[in-house]
Design an enzyme around this catalytic site. Structure first.
Site, PDB file in Angstrom:
ATOM      1  N   LYS A   1       0.871  -1.176   0.000  1.00 49.60           N
ATOM      2  CA  LYS A   1       0.000   0.000   0.000  1.00 49.60           C
ATOM      3  C   LYS A   1       0.908   1.227   0.000  1.00 49.60           C
ATOM      4  CE  LYS A   1      -1.909   3.019   1.953  1.00 49.60           C
ATOM      5  NZ  LYS A   1      -1.767   4.431   1.556  1.00 49.60           N
ATOM      6  N   GLU A  37       8.203  16.162  15.666  1.00 50.98           N
ATOM      7  CA  GLU A  37       8.803  15.990  14.340  1.00 50.98           C
ATOM      8  C   GLU A  37       8.146  16.955  13.358  1.00 50.98           C
ATOM      9  OE1 GLU A  37       7.873  12.323  12.247  1.00 50.98           O
ATOM     10  OE2 GLU A  37       9.975  12.136  11.694  1.00 50.98           O
ATOM     11  N   GLU A  90       8.801   1.212  11.545  1.00 52.87           N
ATOM     12  CA  GLU A  90       9.862   2.216  11.377  1.00 52.87           C
ATOM     13  C   GLU A  90       9.166   3.560  11.420  1.00 52.87           C
ATOM     14  OE1 GLU A  90      12.989   1.523  11.133  1.00 52.87           O
ATOM     15  OE2 GLU A  90      13.195  -0.452  10.228  1.00 52.87           O
ATOM     16  N   CYS A 137      13.248  10.502   8.014  1.00 46.56           N
ATOM     17  CA  CYS A 137      12.890  10.094   9.379  1.00 46.56           C
ATOM     18  C   CYS A 137      14.061  10.271  10.340  1.00 46.56           C
ATOM     19  CB  CYS A 137      12.431   8.650   9.367  1.00 46.56           C
ATOM     20  SG  CYS A 137      13.586   7.579   8.523  1.00 46.56           S
TER      21      CYS A 137
HETATM   22  P1  NAD Z   1       1.916   8.423   7.576  1.00 47.92           P
HETATM   23  O1  NAD Z   1       1.996   7.652   8.830  1.00 47.92           O
HETATM   24  O2  NAD Z   1       0.893   9.478   7.473  1.00 47.92           O
HETATM   25  O3  NAD Z   1       1.628   7.430   6.352  1.00 47.92           O
HETATM   26  C1  NAD Z   1       2.450   6.325   6.075  1.00 47.92           C
HETATM   27  C2  NAD Z   1       1.623   5.291   5.338  1.00 47.92           C
HETATM   28  O4  NAD Z   1       0.587   4.823   6.192  1.00 47.92           O
HETATM   29  C3  NAD Z   1       0.929   5.828   4.088  1.00 47.92           C
HETATM   30  O5  NAD Z   1       0.924   4.829   3.096  1.00 47.92           O
HETATM   31  C4  NAD Z   1      -0.483   6.089   4.590  1.00 47.92           C
HETATM   32  O6  NAD Z   1      -1.448   6.069   3.563  1.00 47.92           O
HETATM   33  C5  NAD Z   1      -0.661   4.928   5.540  1.00 47.92           C
HETATM   34  N1  NAD Z   1      -1.701   5.131   6.555  1.00 47.92           N
HETATM   35  C6  NAD Z   1      -2.195   6.301   7.049  1.00 47.92           C
HETATM   36  N2  NAD Z   1      -3.157   6.047   7.966  1.00 47.92           N
HETATM   37  C7  NAD Z   1      -3.259   4.708   8.070  1.00 47.92           C
HETATM   38  C8  NAD Z   1      -4.060   3.832   8.864  1.00 47.92           C
HETATM   39  N3  NAD Z   1      -4.961   4.290   9.735  1.00 47.92           N
HETATM   40  N4  NAD Z   1      -3.892   2.497   8.720  1.00 47.92           N
HETATM   41  C9  NAD Z   1      -2.985   2.012   7.853  1.00 47.92           C
HETATM   42  N5  NAD Z   1      -2.206   2.782   7.062  1.00 47.92           N
HETATM   43  C10 NAD Z   1      -2.348   4.114   7.182  1.00 47.92           C
HETATM   44  O7  NAD Z   1       3.364   8.974   7.300  1.00 47.92           O
HETATM   45  P2  NAD Z   1       3.836   9.895   6.088  1.00 47.92           P
HETATM   46  O8  NAD Z   1       3.336  11.271   6.341  1.00 47.92           O
HETATM   47  O9  NAD Z   1       3.516   9.254   4.781  1.00 47.92           O
HETATM   48  O10 NAD Z   1       5.419   9.818   6.253  1.00 47.92           O
HETATM   49  C11 NAD Z   1       6.085  10.603   7.141  1.00 47.92           C
HETATM   50  C12 NAD Z   1       6.374   9.858   8.430  1.00 47.92           C
HETATM   51  O11 NAD Z   1       7.073   8.652   8.171  1.00 47.92           O
HETATM   52  C13 NAD Z   1       7.295  10.635   9.342  1.00 47.92           C
HETATM   53  O12 NAD Z   1       6.835  10.550  10.666  1.00 47.92           O
HETATM   54  C14 NAD Z   1       8.635   9.935   9.207  1.00 47.92           C
HETATM   55  O13 NAD Z   1       9.482  10.094  10.284  1.00 47.92           O
HETATM   56  C15 NAD Z   1       8.202   8.536   9.003  1.00 47.92           C
HETATM   57  N6  NAD Z   1       9.261   7.764   8.335  1.00 47.92           N
HETATM   58  C16 NAD Z   1       9.976   6.854   9.068  1.00 47.92           C
HETATM   59  C17 NAD Z   1      11.015   6.144   8.474  1.00 47.92           C
HETATM   60  C18 NAD Z   1      11.818   5.147   9.252  1.00 47.92           C
HETATM   61  O14 NAD Z   1      12.492   4.334   8.629  1.00 47.92           O
HETATM   62  N7  NAD Z   1      11.769   5.148  10.554  1.00 47.92           N
HETATM   63  C19 NAD Z   1      11.319   6.379   7.133  1.00 47.92           C
HETATM   64  C20 NAD Z   1      10.574   7.304   6.427  1.00 47.92           C
HETATM   65  C21 NAD Z   1       9.544   7.990   7.043  1.00 47.92           C
END
Ligand code: NAD
Length: 487
Positions: free
Chosen positions: A175, A381, A250, A284
């Site tokens: 997804k 963040e 992550e 991240c």
């Molecule tokens: P997000 O959590 O909003 O979304 C991530 C994914 O989850 C997307 O595909 C989104 O559609 C999906 N999602 C959203 N709500 C959901 C739900 N209720 N159930 C299941 N899936 C759902 O994050 P983002 O804004 O896309 O990315 C930024 C975040 O990701 C930041 O907090 C960043 O730190 C983190 N990040 C972490 C790493 C790591 O390796 N630790 C790497 C990259 C990004």
């Protein structure tokens, strides 16, 4: 305009609802592709296709060496198409083309090659059994993996899950983030072309609240690998309790990057810049809390500010661009909100703090000085090009402040004192410690968080453990079998 469909069971198909969504080029603010929007029923079909491919068909019976060979072939196909993939990705998420072409894509393909090589090295153990018994373990794939990925490095973060999952013999349903589905769909085409069997990879773009949540709670999915925000990570974990599937998370970070007064100043300044402005701060592990020892604070800030002001912000598809746009209008608003909060709480805006003056979602590289670790901009963040610079007195003070956070993803230490570097590396609560460098990644090196930055380690040989389980096999070798009750 290019149109993309869902990828389920080896077929490209419109969603059952027929709905689509627009994907926007953040460099121009214009729509650059139309994507079929999946729903829960589409997701159910994808899981069914993945289950079928796992249990029957060529993938289930393929030898590990052949699986590895196919994955390696996919990697070669990616090298041939890497410029194209880089452009699709930069158009989708705004990463400067130099960073996509020379950093993100090569490292993504390297990950695939690394796990292709591990496909035939998945091994169980022969255990120390007594003479009348034989015990061994089989290392088996889990089944159907659900991968939910964010928008900042769509291909790379997908590959961190896809490559070890497939190398171990699992199948997968992906997804993507709604902002960035197209490069992942292009990737699936390449995998299909080299002969990855139908149903092994399935992709259902759509909203997280429907498709993502259905995937996380699906009773026929055996594991969820998630990268995204800490808040969403919490929801994923709750959803996964439905069938108690294992989860790896992550999540976000507020990583400390610590500059001691004995560091090589110019290196530390360059490292601090790369630590926060690479990928527009949408990393991240970005070093978003920059701790500078008070004895060198002014000298450091003079050089830091002058270098930051010379960063070239512009269209991500131009090779001269050093910093592109943020991924979306929403993200831009969030960053602006944090800048306002920083000012309200008394931090000093050293440079930046405004939108760029062109179409698209540009923001100027921003430094806040005289931040305290208690301020909102040091605790939450921001996920943008905003660094909070905090003073510290000595090693003890640096460690205390660095660890005073809910997160524990990455950290940086700048010092020429070898003993101090090792002491700090032990003391810091984070999954990664960089010494005199920042934001390094390698296929061989495990990556992941502590505390509310998540758990599980991607990359490295260790990641194979997240996609396999050990089955213990007991064989009785005694001439006479077990007869506890006699008779
Ligand atoms: P997000 O959590 O909003 O979304 C991530 C994914 O989850 C997307 O595909 C989104 O559609 C999906 N999602 C959203 N709500 C959901 C739900 N209720 N159930 C299941 N899936 C759902 O994050 P983002 O804004 O896309 O990315 C930024 C975040 O990701 C930041 O907090 C960043 O730190 C983190 N990040 C972490 C790493 C790591 O390796 N630790 C790497 C990259 C990004």
């Amino acid at each position: 305009m290019k149109k993309y469909q869902l990828f389920i069971g080896g077929k490209w198909t419109d969603s059952l609802s027929g709905e689509t969504f627009e994907t926007i080029n953040p460099g121009t603010g214009e729509v650059h592709a139309l994507v079929s929007q999946g729903g829960e029923e589409d997701l159910n079909h994808a899981v069914k296709a993945a289950r079928k491919a796992f249990e029957s068909g060529p993938w289930a019976t393929m030898s590990p060496s052949d699986r590895g060979r196919l994955l390696y072939k996919a990697a070669q196909k990616m090298w041939v198409n890497s410029d194209f993939l880089a452009e699709v990705e930069s158009k989708d998420n705004g990463l400067p083309i130099n960073e996509t072409k020379h950093i993100a894509l090569p490292s993504t393909i390297d990950v695939l090659e690394f796990y292709a090589g591990l496909a035939n090295k998945v091994q169980g153990d022969t255990l120390a059994s007594p003479h009348n018994r034989f015990n061994y373990t089989l290392k088996e794939p889990l089944g159907v993996i659900g991968a939910i990925v964010p928008w900042n490095f769509p291909l790379m973060l997908t590959m961190w899950k896809l490559a070890p999952a497939l190398a171990a013999g699992n199948t997968i349903v992906i997804k993507p983030a709604k902002e960035t589905s197209t490069s992942i769909l292009e990737l699936a085409k390449l995998f299909q072309e080299v002969g990855i069997p139908d149903g092994v990879i399935n992709i259902v773009p759509g909203p997280g609240s429907t498709v993502g949540s259905a995937l996380a709670s699906h009773p026929d999915v055996d594991k969820i690998a998630f990268t995204g925000s800490t808040d969403t990570g919490r929801l994923i974990m709750q959803a996964a309790t439905k069938n108690l599937k294992p989860v790896s998370l992550e999540l976000g970070g507020k990583s400390p990057n610590i500059v001691f007064d004995d560091a090589t100043l110019e290196d530390a300044v360059n490292g601090a810049m790369f630590g926060i402005y690479f990928a527009q701060g949408q990393v991240c592990a970005s070093g978003s809390r920059l701790f500078v020892q008070e004895s060198i604070y002014d000298k450091f800030m003079d050089l830091f500010a002058s270098k930051v002001q010379s960063i070239r912000v512009g269209n991500p598809l131009e090779v001269t661009t050093q910093m592109g746009p943020q991924v979306s209008a929403q993200q831009l608003k969030t960053i602006e909100k944090y800048v306002a909060v920083g000012l309200e709480e008394g931090a000093e805006l050293v440079t930046g703090g405004q939108r760029g003056n062109k179409n698209g979602y540009y923001f100027t590289p921003t430094i806040f000085g005289d931040v305290t670790n208690e301020m909102t901009i040091a605790r939450e963040e921001i996920f943008g090009p905003v660094v909070s610079v905090i003073r510290f007195k000595d090693e003890e003070d640096a460690l205390r402040q660095a660890n005073d956070t809910i997160y524990g993803l990455a950290s940086g230490i700048w010092t020429n004192d070898l003993k101090r570097a090792h002491r700090m590396a032990r003391g810091i609560q984070a999954g990664t410690v960089y010494v005199n460098t920042y934001s390094m990644l390698d296929s061989t090196t495990p990556f992941g968080g502590m505390k509310q930055s998540g758990f599980g380690r991607e990359l490295g040989v260790q990641a194979m453990d997240m996609y396999t389980h050990s089955k213990s096999v007991w064989i009785d070798l005694a001439e006479k079998g077990l007869n506890w009750y006699g008779g």
